[in-house]
Design a protein around this motif. Structure first.
Motif, PDB file in Angstrom:
ATOM      1  N   SER A  43      -4.900   2.293  26.299  1.00 38.03           N
ATOM      2  CA  SER A  43      -4.242   1.894  24.984  1.00 38.03           C
ATOM      3  C   SER A  43      -2.725   2.398  24.952  1.00 38.03           C
ATOM      4  CB  SER A  43      -4.922   2.221  23.738  1.00 38.03           C
ATOM      5  OG  SER A  43      -5.145   3.588  23.724  1.00 38.03           O
ATOM      6  N   ASP A  44      -2.431   3.471  25.413  1.00 32.62           N
ATOM      7  CA  ASP A  44      -0.994   3.553  25.431  1.00 32.62           C
ATOM      8  C   ASP A  44      -0.068   2.780  26.442  1.00 32.62           C
ATOM      9  OD1 ASP A  44      -2.134   4.956  27.594  1.00 32.62           O
ATOM     10  OD2 ASP A  44      -0.371   6.351  27.806  1.00 32.62           O
ATOM     11  N   GLY A  45      -0.801   2.114  27.298  1.00 30.75           N
ATOM     12  CA  GLY A  45       0.033   1.014  28.293  1.00 30.75           C
ATOM     13  C   GLY A  45      -0.166  -0.043  27.533  1.00 30.75           C
ATOM     14  N   ILE A  46      -1.045  -0.585  26.608  1.00 36.46           N
ATOM     15  CA  ILE A  46      -0.754  -1.642  25.644  1.00 36.46           C
ATOM     16  C   ILE A  46       0.315  -1.659  24.645  1.00 36.46           C
ATOM     17  CG2 ILE A  46      -1.865  -3.081  24.020  1.00 36.46           C
ATOM     18  CD1 ILE A  46      -4.622  -2.389  25.246  1.00 36.46           C
ATOM     19  N   ILE A  47       0.597  -0.278  24.247  1.00 37.43           N
ATOM     20  CA  ILE A  47       1.446  -0.153  23.427  1.00 37.43           C
ATOM     21  C   ILE A  47       3.071  -0.284  23.818  1.00 37.43           C
ATOM     22  CG2 ILE A  47       2.532   1.705  21.762  1.00 37.43           C
ATOM     23  CD1 ILE A  47      -0.348   2.346  21.036  1.00 37.43           C
ATOM     24  N   ARG A  48       3.095   0.395  25.228  1.00 36.31           N
ATOM     25  CA  ARG A  48       4.178   0.162  25.712  1.00 36.31           C
ATOM     26  C   ARG A  48       4.727  -1.148  26.143  1.00 36.31           C
ATOM     27  NH1 ARG A  48       2.152   4.555  28.828  1.00 36.31           N
ATOM     28  NH2 ARG A  48       1.689   3.233  30.621  1.00 36.31           N
ATOM     29  N   PHE A  49       3.603  -1.938  26.736  1.00 35.63           N
ATOM     30  CA  PHE A  49       3.979  -3.235  26.965  1.00 35.63           C
ATOM     31  C   PHE A  49       4.489  -3.986  25.690  1.00 35.63           C
ATOM     32  CE2 PHE A  49       2.391  -7.613  27.300  1.00 35.63           C
ATOM     33  CZ  PHE A  49       3.405  -7.928  28.324  1.00 35.63           C
ATOM     34  N   VAL A  50       3.836  -3.862  24.610  1.00 36.13           N
ATOM     35  CA  VAL A  50       4.038  -4.510  23.620  1.00 36.13           C
ATOM     36  C   VAL A  50       5.715  -4.039  23.005  1.00 36.13           C
ATOM     37  CG1 VAL A  50       3.639  -5.180  21.176  1.00 36.13           C
ATOM     38  CG2 VAL A  50       1.754  -5.061  22.874  1.00 36.13           C
ATOM     39  N   THR A  51       5.749  -2.862  23.171  1.00 34.72           N
ATOM     40  CA  THR A  51       7.270  -2.359  22.671  1.00 34.72           C
ATOM     41  C   THR A  51       8.207  -2.990  23.547  1.00 34.72           C
ATOM     42  OG1 THR A  51       6.177  -0.196  21.777  1.00 34.72           O
ATOM     43  CG2 THR A  51       8.525  -0.063  22.400  1.00 34.72           C
ATOM     44  N   TRP A  52       7.900  -2.858  24.797  1.00 39.95           N
ATOM     45  CA  TRP A  52       8.831  -3.584  25.841  1.00 39.95           C
ATOM     46  C   TRP A  52       9.286  -4.952  25.570  1.00 39.95           C
ATOM     47  CZ3 TRP A  52       7.695  -7.612  29.161  1.00 39.95           C
ATOM     48  CH2 TRP A  52       8.796  -7.893  29.971  1.00 39.95           C
ATOM     49  N   LEU A  53       8.065  -5.705  25.245  1.00 41.37           N
ATOM     50  CA  LEU A  53       8.136  -7.209  24.938  1.00 41.37           C
ATOM     51  C   LEU A  53       8.787  -7.515  23.640  1.00 41.37           C
ATOM     52  CD1 LEU A  53       6.749  -9.851  26.114  1.00 41.37           C
ATOM     53  CD2 LEU A  53       4.885  -9.370  24.406  1.00 41.37           C
ATOM     54  N   SER A  54       8.804  -6.694  22.608  1.00 39.24           N
ATOM     55  CA  SER A  54       9.439  -7.114  21.369  1.00 39.24           C
ATOM     56  C   SER A  54      10.698  -6.216  21.246  1.00 39.24           C
ATOM     57  CB  SER A  54       8.317  -6.546  20.389  1.00 39.24           C
ATOM     58  OG  SER A  54       8.040  -5.303  20.489  1.00 39.24           O
ATOM     59  N   SER A  55      11.151  -5.452  21.904  1.00 46.14           N
ATOM     60  CA  SER A  55      12.404  -4.741  21.931  1.00 46.14           C
ATOM     61  C   SER A  55      13.535  -5.514  21.799  1.00 46.14           C
ATOM     62  CB  SER A  55      12.469  -3.523  23.064  1.00 46.14           C
ATOM     63  OG  SER A  55      12.748  -4.057  24.087  1.00 46.14           O
ATOM     64  N   GLN A  56      13.818  -6.319  22.885  1.00 41.77           N
ATOM     65  CA  GLN A  56      14.826  -7.540  22.804  1.00 41.77           C
ATOM     66  C   GLN A  56      14.899  -7.995  21.391  1.00 41.77           C
ATOM     67  OE1 GLN A  56      17.349  -7.590  24.911  1.00 41.77           O
ATOM     68  NE2 GLN A  56      18.473  -9.389  23.603  1.00 41.77           N
ATOM     69  N   GLU A  57      13.786  -8.668  20.946  1.00 44.34           N
ATOM     70  CA  GLU A  57      13.848  -9.132  19.533  1.00 44.34           C
ATOM     71  C   GLU A  57      14.240  -8.535  18.472  1.00 44.34           C
ATOM     72  OE1 GLU A  57      13.911 -12.624  17.449  1.00 44.34           O
ATOM     73  OE2 GLU A  57      13.525 -12.642  19.487  1.00 44.34           O
ATOM     74  N   LEU A  58      13.636  -7.203  18.360  1.00 45.68           N
ATOM     75  CA  LEU A  58      13.984  -6.338  17.239  1.00 45.68           C
ATOM     76  C   LEU A  58      15.314  -5.777  17.326  1.00 45.68           C
ATOM     77  CD1 LEU A  58      10.616  -4.424  17.087  1.00 45.68           C
ATOM     78  CD2 LEU A  58      11.640  -6.187  15.446  1.00 45.68           C
ATOM     79  N   SER A  59      15.958  -5.832  18.590  1.00 45.61           N
ATOM     80  CA  SER A  59      17.210  -5.297  18.650  1.00 45.61           C
ATOM     81  C   SER A  59      18.218  -6.178  18.027  1.00 45.61           C
ATOM     82  CB  SER A  59      17.792  -4.966  19.988  1.00 45.61           C
ATOM     83  OG  SER A  59      17.664  -6.188  21.034  1.00 45.61           O
ATOM     84  N   GLU A  60      17.834  -7.708  18.135  1.00 44.95           N
ATOM     85  CA  GLU A  60      18.600  -8.701  17.445  1.00 44.95           C
ATOM     86  C   GLU A  60      18.404  -8.935  16.144  1.00 44.95           C
ATOM     87  OE1 GLU A  60      17.945 -12.183  20.091  1.00 44.95           O
ATOM     88  OE2 GLU A  60      18.392 -11.289  21.603  1.00 44.95           O
ATOM     89  N   ASP A  61      16.995  -8.829  15.691  1.00 40.41           N
ATOM     90  CA  ASP A  61      16.441  -8.973  14.443  1.00 40.41           C
ATOM     91  C   ASP A  61      15.517  -8.136  13.982  1.00 40.41           C
ATOM     92  OD1 ASP A  61      15.819  -9.666  11.820  1.00 40.41           O
ATOM     93  OD2 ASP A  61      15.191 -11.479  12.504  1.00 40.41           O
TER      94      ASP A  61
END
Length: 164
Positions: A43-61
């Motif tokens: 489950s921590d791997g899932i959290i890391r993957f989703v964090t990585w996946l969304s980080s670019q978008e969240l840095s912009e918005d």
């Protein structure tokens, strides 16, 4: 019971039938692969993957609703939820692959059985839509209903060619 091989299948409906089976097989493989990946990923791997996946978008918005929803969902995944999705995706994917395999083998009894299985998918997906409101469930149900129609047409054509 022997295989029934229709003579030189052709026409737009037959091509649509074959394309829908290929798409159903791809969906089944994706579901089984997703279930396996979910099962093997902590489950921590899932959290890391989703964090990585969304980080670019969240840095912009930083208020991006989809990225925030994904992060929230990943952070609140329980073992029960993961187990449900592993079983659901694995079973649904295996059934999809089984339906496609039987239809590609052109076993005459597989056509009505496939229609029953696909209608079972539709009933469950529409139930899930009433619970979750997910438009994905409606889209999958429409896709399955189209396949039911195409399988029925193919079955009817095969039976007519076989003289049954």
């Amino acid at each position: 019971m022997p295989k029934i091989r229709p003579a030189a299948p052709s026409g737009l409906l037959h091509k649509s039938y074959e394309l829908s089976l290929a798409l159903k097989a791809l969906l089944g493989l994706t579901q089984v692969g997703s279930a396996l990946a979910l099962y093997l990923t902590p489950s921590d791997g899932i959290i890391r993957f989703v964090t990585w996946l969304s980080s670019q978008e969240l840095s912009e918005d930083p208020a991006d609703a989809l990225a925030l929803r994904l992060l929230h969902a990943a952070q609140h995944l329980s073992i029960d939820t993961i187990t449900f999705y592993v079983l659901y995706l694995g079973a649904h994917g295996a059934l999809n692959l089984g339906v496609v395999g039987l239809l590609w083998a052109r076993l005459i009894w597989a056509y009505p059985l496939s229609i029953v299985v696909l209608l079972g998918f539709v009933i469950y997906q529409l139930y899930e839509f009433t619970v979750t409101g997910s438009p994905t469930m409606v889209a999958l149900s429409l896709f399955d209903l189209i396949i039911v129609f195409l399988v029925w047409r193919e079955y009817r054509a095969i039976r007519m060619k076989a003289g049954a």
